[in-house]
Enzyme design. Sequence first.
Site, PDB file in Angstrom:
ATOM      1  NE  ARG B 255      -1.698   0.596   4.186  1.00 16.89           N
ATOM      2  CZ  ARG B 255      -1.088   1.371   4.935  1.00 16.89           C
ATOM      3  NH1 ARG B 255      -0.786   2.195   5.101  1.00 16.89           N
ATOM      4  NH2 ARG B 255      -0.642   0.481   6.166  1.00 16.89           N
ATOM      5  CG  HIS B 259      -5.155   2.230   7.604  1.00 17.95           C
ATOM      6  ND1 HIS B 259      -5.708   1.258   7.313  1.00 17.95           N
ATOM      7  CD2 HIS B 259      -6.065   2.870   8.481  1.00 17.95           C
ATOM      8  CE1 HIS B 259      -6.839   0.942   7.792  1.00 17.95           C
ATOM      9  NE2 HIS B 259      -7.128   1.930   8.536  1.00 17.95           N
ATOM     10  CE1 TYR B 268       1.661   4.593   9.228  1.00 17.71           C
ATOM     11  CE2 TYR B 268       2.557   3.244   7.849  1.00 17.71           C
ATOM     12  CZ  TYR B 268       1.464   3.969   8.137  1.00 17.71           C
ATOM     13  OH  TYR B 268       0.474   4.014   7.278  1.00 17.71           O
TER      14      TYR B 268
END
Lengths: 328, 341
Positions: B255, B259, B268
Amino acid sequence: MADTPITIREALSAALREEMRRDERVFIMGEEVGVWGGTYAVTRGFLDEFGEKRVRDTPIAEMVIAGAATGAAMAGLRPVAEIMTINFAFLALDAIINHAAKVRYMFNGQFTVPLVVRTTTGGGKQLGATHSHAPEVIFAHFPGLYVAVPGTAYDAKGMLKAAIRDDNPVLFVEHSTMLQRRSPVPDDLDFTLPIGKSDVKRQGDDVTIVTYQKGLEWSMAAAEQLAKEGIEVEIIDLRWLRPLDLEPVFESFKKTNRCVIVEESLPHFNVGAEISAQLQEHMFDYMDAPIKRVSAMDIPLPYSRELELMALPSADKVVAAVKEVLGG
Amino acid sequence: MVTNLETSQQIDDAGIDLETKTLLEMYWQMVRARRLDERTWVLHRQGKIAFHISGIGHEGVQVGAAMALRRGYDYAHLYYRDLAFALVLGYTPREWMLSVFGKEGEPTSGARQMPSHWSNKKQGIMPASSPVATQVPQAAGMALASKLRGEDRVTLVSLGEGSTSEGDFYEGLNWAGVHKLPMICLVENNIYAISVPMHLQMAVPNVADRAPMFGIEGVVVDGNDVLASYRAIKEALERARSGGGPTLVEAKTYRPVPHSSDDDDRTYRSRDEVEEWKKRDAIKRFETYLLDKGILSGDMIEEIEGRVRLEVDEAQAAAEAAPYPPAENALFPVYAPADEA
């Protein structure tokens, strides 16, 4: 056809058997329902009659019992899922509450969930705090899920048959200490009771007692004692916590002007809290005394016999509450 | 840190015998989902919509899987990342835009449910709850219903790799394995559960490695390869139809975006990692493959992009122009009428 006196266990069993014979989409799934015939022997003999496709022993997996039953219901079957005690249904709350109860609304009526989740409730058998609470009220909090709490064999049969025939999800709660209680029940295959109708179980002019299930037993016993002292209570059995039918409660209250609510739930945010609120909202002008609640005590239910009895309601506690609202 | 399978730049078309028309439909569906998704990000950044959860990067596995199903017949119990999947099954860009804007006429929920909670009974798209993996036991129940009725309908349920940490995943697949239910469990593994990387979710290198504990087949496939994904789902479908039981298909993908509109993925993971994965993008790879085969040309790409842009523009315009639903719609339909049964 004469009404036959049968036990609640027999009434539940008859309701399930009749509905399974009537509609082949109805099937049962849960722990111990097949070979063993149910933890409370309600489905004894079912495996032989209906076969393992329709009487399905599941793994110890509440999320599967409730979740897969919800899925099967959305796909057009009419499952009756059994969860051993309502205290274990907490493991399956997402399937029951987030999904079965809400899916019709969330998706604009595309899906119906004709699901019945049967489970047992209640203390009095020394099974401790994680088996024995009566937390039906938690489930009744959410729109979209009917909650049945029958207290007699007659009601158990008529309500379970209605629940299975209805297109809405129903949590059908049976009291584990009341399965041997006996009352006359019609043999008629089409005997059902309307969903969401409470019932006047005893007539009286002095105090209205609103109750259900085990509370009905304590209240009936209390009524006997009180009658000897010339006090006549009217007992309204709610039978369903959702839909909640308070019309008979209001009618009774207009006559008695006093009310005691008796239930096995914990006291915090319980059925009595809701009904007290509704009485003051709708019946304020008729109110002659503070409304009194009798419930379990606000503690996790203990194991030891004496401790457990201390924590639970009783007929004596109901008697005392009735006298209190009468100003005694 | 890139911990996922090192996917190649190639397309594995072994055993694939699809018409040119179908291959081009796959390409168009992937581009269509991507552009619609990108536009939705823009709308969110413009402050026009409340929320977006993106499927960018997953178009290969989703289009491949959806094309392998018998559309409108098999059940698809999808999760929030499956925009491309839903589009292939018949969900439209206009419906999507009505959903993200929460406007009247949104057909699957009447704008009562948040976007990306797919459902369309006619298209076989079954609705899921929001806590992840809760759809797995439900899908098993749907597969049971098909089996009890003697139909050869298969239920595909999808979820992310993070969701496989939930108990529902184990309970559902265990039971599906016990009864050999006609079911496909598709895990779209993009390495991150929001910010938590795969190595903190599980101690096995592949989600599919868990299949033996359920007594079912486990398959790992390159999710950025649309044809490999198509083949894996087709094989799982045949297994399910022929009584071979469920298959756990793990599609390795990535991805390249956050998110959802509520997180910032720069916190992250490194930009280098994201850039590395963009080189393996499913659409780019399939495009190169089709160009090499002479199935696609520069002119055709331009035509497809133009057609998609027009559809997305029209969808957005229609949704922006649509009214909000009347407030009274909030009051129903909670209960089924008593006489429906």
